[in-house]
Structures are given as structure tokens and as C-alpha cells.
Design a protein around this motif. Structure first.
Motif, PDB file in Angstrom:
ATOM      1  N   VAL A   1       3.700  36.061 -19.438  1.00 51.23           N
ATOM      2  CA  VAL A   1       5.056  35.548 -19.213  1.00 51.23           C
ATOM      3  C   VAL A   1       5.687  36.238 -18.015  1.00 51.23           C
ATOM      4  O   VAL A   1       6.340  35.592 -17.179  1.00 51.23           O
TER       5      VAL A   1
ATOM      6  N   TRP B   1       0.205  38.463 -23.856  1.00 52.24           N
ATOM      7  CA  TRP B   1       1.109  37.310 -23.740  1.00 52.24           C
ATOM      8  C   TRP B   1       2.381  37.690 -22.994  1.00 52.24           C
ATOM      9  O   TRP B   1       2.867  36.924 -22.152  1.00 52.24           O
ATOM     10  N   ALA B   2       2.927  38.865 -23.299  1.00 52.32           N
ATOM     11  CA  ALA B   2       4.136  39.314 -22.601  1.00 52.32           C
ATOM     12  C   ALA B   2       3.861  39.495 -21.108  1.00 52.32           C
ATOM     13  O   ALA B   2       4.696  39.148 -20.256  1.00 52.32           O
TER      14      ALA B   2
ATOM     15  N   LEU C   1      -2.710  35.154 -13.828  1.00 54.41           N
ATOM     16  CA  LEU C   1      -2.960  34.798 -15.223  1.00 54.41           C
ATOM     17  C   LEU C   1      -4.433  34.996 -15.591  1.00 54.41           C
ATOM     18  O   LEU C   1      -4.745  35.449 -16.704  1.00 54.41           O
TER      19      LEU C   1
ATOM     20  N   VAL D   1       4.249  34.839 -14.724  1.00 45.57           N
ATOM     21  CA  VAL D   1       4.843  33.540 -14.388  1.00 45.57           C
ATOM     22  C   VAL D   1       6.284  33.720 -13.928  1.00 45.57           C
ATOM     23  O   VAL D   1       6.708  33.114 -12.935  1.00 45.57           O
ATOM     24  N   ALA D   2       7.037  34.558 -14.625  1.00 51.63           N
ATOM     25  CA  ALA D   2       8.442  34.779 -14.259  1.00 51.63           C
ATOM     26  C   ALA D   2       8.567  35.371 -12.852  1.00 51.63           C
ATOM     27  O   ALA D   2       9.460  34.984 -12.085  1.00 51.63           O
TER      28      ALA D   2
END
Length: 68
Positions: free
Chosen positions: A46, A42-43, A16, A49-50
Motif C-alpha cells: 500500500v 500488505w502495508a 510491488l 502504491v501511495a
């Protein structure tokens, strides 16, 4: 906190931070595309994190099994 879980959380945090740094530099260098770059950032955050959820769950399970 269990070691494996902590390592996986640090990997997610590093991903991140790298994403945020790249997005910051990209928005600075190309101001006309700022909104698009932020959306892609932002994508990507995500996605980072995924992708970290699976290894984090496995590390947490391994650490819980080791404690018992």
C-alpha cells in the motif's frame, strides 16, 4: 500510452514485485511469523502504491500537456 506515465507505472509494478519477492522469501524462511510478515508486506505494498501516486499524476499531466 504516453512514455512518462508508462515509466511511472513500471516503477510501481517493480516496487510491488520486489515487495512480493521479499515477503515470499521472509515467510519461507520464518514460518512462525508468516501472518505478521504478510501483514507488513500488505502495508508495504500500500505504501509503494501511495508513494507512486504523486509521480504518476505529474507524469500523466506532463504527457497530456505534451500532446496538446
Amino acid at each position: 500510452m504516453p512514455v512518462r506515465t508508462l515509466v511511472e507505472l513500471l516503477h510501481i509494478a517493480a516496487g510491488l514485485m520486489a515487495t512480493a519477492l521479499i515477503v515470499a522469501v521472509a515467510t519461507w524462511s520464518y514460518p512462525l511469523g508468516r501472518e505478521t510478515i504478510r501483514l507488513v508486506g500488505w502495508a508495504t505494498a500500500v505504501a509503494v502504491v501511495a508513494m507512486g501516486v504523486g509521480p504518476l499524476r505529474r507524469a500523466w499531466t506532463a504527457d497530456r500537456g505534451r500532446q496538446r
